[in-house]
Design a protein around this motif. Structure first.
Motif, short mmCIF file in Angstrom:
data_model
loop_
_atom_site.label_atom_id
_atom_site.label_comp_id
_atom_site.label_asym_id
_atom_site.label_seq_id
_atom_site.Cartn_x
_atom_site.Cartn_y
_atom_site.Cartn_z
N ALA A 8 0.86 -1.20 0.00
CA ALA A 8 0.00 0.00 0.00
C ALA A 8 0.88 1.24 0.00
CB ALA A 8 -0.94 -0.01 1.20
N VAL A 54 7.31 2.87 -8.44
CA VAL A 54 7.57 2.57 -7.02
C VAL A 54 7.03 1.17 -6.70
CG1 VAL A 54 7.21 3.33 -4.64
CG2 VAL A 54 7.38 5.04 -6.45
N LYS A 55 5.84 0.89 -7.17
CA LYS A 55 5.22 -0.41 -6.87
C LYS A 55 6.01 -1.57 -7.48
CE LYS A 55 0.48 1.21 -6.09
NZ LYS A 55 0.32 1.21 -4.63
N THR A 97 -3.54 11.09 -5.04
CA THR A 97 -4.06 9.77 -5.43
C THR A 97 -5.16 9.93 -6.49
OG1 THR A 97 -3.51 8.89 -3.25
CG2 THR A 97 -5.13 7.65 -4.51
N GLU A 157 0.71 5.65 -5.17
CA GLU A 157 0.11 5.17 -6.43
C GLU A 157 1.01 5.51 -7.63
OE1 GLU A 157 -2.23 3.14 -6.56
OE2 GLU A 157 -3.62 3.46 -8.21
N HIS A 179 -8.10 -4.58 -3.04
CA HIS A 179 -8.36 -3.14 -2.97
C HIS A 179 -9.35 -2.83 -1.86
CE1 HIS A 179 -10.07 0.67 -5.10
NE2 HIS A 179 -9.17 0.99 -4.22
N PHE A 180 -8.79 -2.33 -0.75
CA PHE A 180 -9.60 -1.95 0.40
C PHE A 180 -10.15 -0.54 0.18
CE2 PHE A 180 -6.86 -5.24 2.02
CZ PHE A 180 -7.60 -5.88 3.00
#
Ligand code: NAI
Length: 283
Positions: free
Chosen positions: A89, A96-97, A239, A92, A140-141
């Motif tokens: 988490a 990076v992810k 975001t 976005e 996806h929370f």
């Protein structure tokens, strides 16, 4: 598949909430952030929310202690080496992810599932940078995580049925409702929500109405629990912009172009509630 030890990467507003719900469900959780201060802020936030829940008699002191004992903070990604499920988490941003997923892929045990809480980025592309694409999935929370019941589960092209079922069962264990979604820009939630927020920003940008009045129209006229600009501040304007960019690029349709006012606010560092100023002021 048995999931006992979980790790959450990124201790921001979403990561801390995700770690909290796992700890409350009786799982061991490690909460990780690059930044020592962000990690501490995340842990403090969890403590504060659990204390409030005890005060409101939604939880006993004993349950609070138990949840807190399940939780551990770390700035060391190598702590993923004994985890069964790792949920990313972080910000976005695809670059990076993918770096986080490549590192986790090298550290985590072979059986571990790697999940992303991304709001809009393609899980298929994230899965492809790992050597275990069938064990990569979107989880996806919704914000705020301890309150919201939905988890959108996103199947990458490569996700196996076994991985999907394990995450579906885990979602139910967290006392949340899973919804199965295929990997398309914005999935279901943000493909519908974000264009509405972007249009609300355009309405202000074009001088049609004020921030407060746009929110009032949607609250009182459409029975939304909060106006779209309040919600945008709550989500984080950075975001929101990232999600609009993903929709714009992913569908190649000008109807998803981000409003220039949204870009300007993000450039100014007015990111919403988390930075103290967005469409409203929180100082
Ligand atoms: P945030 O800005 O509150 O937190 C991000 C955290 O990640 C920061 O504490 C930062 O220090 C940390 N971080 C950055 N790079 C890192 C790395 N390489 N390793 C470890 N930690 C790192 O952001 P937020 O709102 O929590 O969003 C996180 C993710 O959740 C994003 O992908 C976002 O799209 C998604 N999301 C956000 C929702 C929202 O309402 N804000 C709702 C659902 C999903």
């Amino acid at each position: 598949m048995l999931i006992n030890q979980v790790m959450v990467i990124g201790a921001g507003q979403m990561g801390a909430g995700i770690a909290q719900v796992f700890a409350q469900a009786g799982l061991r959780v490690k909460l990780n952030d690059l930044n020592e201060d962000a990690l501490q802020k995340g842990l403090d936030g969890i403590k504060k929310r659990l204390t409030k829940a005890v005060e409101k008699e939604k939880m006993t002191e004993n349950e609070k202690q138990q949840a807190f004992e399940n939780l551990e903070g770390t700035t060391d990604l190598r702590a993923a080496s004994d985890c069964d499920l790792i949920i990313e988490a972080v910000v976005e941003k695809m670059e990076v992810k993918t770096k986080v997923f490549q590192s986790l892929d090298a550290i985590a045990p072979d059986h571990a599932i790697l999940a992303s809480n991304t709001s809009s980025l393609p899980i298929t592309e994230i899965a492809a940078v790992t050597k275990r694409p069938s064990q990569v999935i979107g989880m996806h929370f919704m914000n705020p995580v301890p309150v919201m019941k939905l988890v959108e589960i996103i199947r990458a092209l490569q996700t196996s049925d076994e991985t999907y079922e394990a995450i579906e069962q885990m979602t139910e264990k967290l006392n949340k409702t899973p919804v199965e979604v295929n990997d398309f820009p914005g999935f279901v939630s943000n493909r519908i929500l974000m264009p509405m927020i972007n249009e609300a920003i355009y309405t202000v940008y074009e001088g049609v109405s004020s921030v407060e009045d746009v929110d009032t129209v949607m609250k009182l006229g459409m029975n939304h629990p909060m106006g779209p600009l309040t919600l945008a501040d709550f989500i984080g304007l950075d975001t929101c912009l990232s999600i609009m960019e993903v929709l714009h690029e992913g569908f190649g349709d000008s109807k998803y172009r981000p409003c220039p006012l949204l870009r300007q606010y993000v450039k100014a560092g007015w990111l919403g509630k988390k930075s103290g100023r967005g469409f409203y002021s929180y100082e």
